[in-house]
Design a protein around this motif. Structure first.
Motif, short mmCIF file in Angstrom:
data_model
loop_
_atom_site.label_atom_id
_atom_site.label_comp_id
_atom_site.label_asym_id
_atom_site.label_seq_id
_atom_site.Cartn_x
_atom_site.Cartn_y
_atom_site.Cartn_z
N THR A 1 0.85 -1.18 0.00
CA THR A 1 0.00 0.00 0.00
C THR A 1 0.89 1.24 0.00
N THR A 2 0.29 2.37 -0.32
CA THR A 2 1.07 3.62 -0.31
C THR A 2 1.56 3.92 1.10
N ASN A 3 0.77 3.59 2.10
CA ASN A 3 1.18 3.81 3.48
C ASN A 3 2.38 2.94 3.84
N GLU A 4 2.37 1.69 3.42
CA GLU A 4 3.50 0.79 3.69
C GLU A 4 4.76 1.29 3.00
N ALA B 1 5.48 4.36 2.11
CA ALA B 1 5.94 5.57 2.80
C ALA B 1 6.72 5.21 4.06
N THR B 2 6.24 4.22 4.79
CA THR B 2 6.91 3.78 6.01
C THR B 2 8.26 3.15 5.69
N THR C 1 6.60 10.78 3.24
CA THR C 1 5.17 10.92 3.50
C THR C 1 4.37 10.15 2.46
N GLU C 2 3.13 9.87 2.81
CA GLU C 2 2.26 9.19 1.85
C GLU C 2 1.97 10.10 0.66
N SER C 3 1.93 11.41 0.88
CA SER C 3 1.70 12.33 -0.24
C SER C 3 2.88 12.29 -1.22
N VAL D 1 4.64 9.58 -1.88
CA VAL D 1 4.41 8.34 -2.63
C VAL D 1 3.33 8.57 -3.69
#
Length: 58
Positions: A34-37, A39-40, A45-47, A49
């Protein structure tokens, strides 16, 4: 900080950002995360990505 140090710091920052963009692209193309993964994993940041994702879709 002198001019030389300022230029070197800017080059380091640009190189680091380019590496992050390339890493994000590879993870996005894998289509496993996922975009959150992403980014981590990359430390952005997710933005960030999402911007890279948008550039891939052009």
């Amino acid at each position: 900080m002198g001019i030389k140090e300022m230029v070197l710091e800017r080059c380091r920052k640009e190189g680091r950002e380019e590496s992050q963009i390339n890493f994000v692209k590879k993870l996005l193309l894998a289509k496993r995360f996922t975009t959150n993964e992403i980014a981590t994993f990359v430390g952005v940041t997710e933005s960030f990505v999402l911007k890279v994702m948008k550039s891939l879709n052009k």
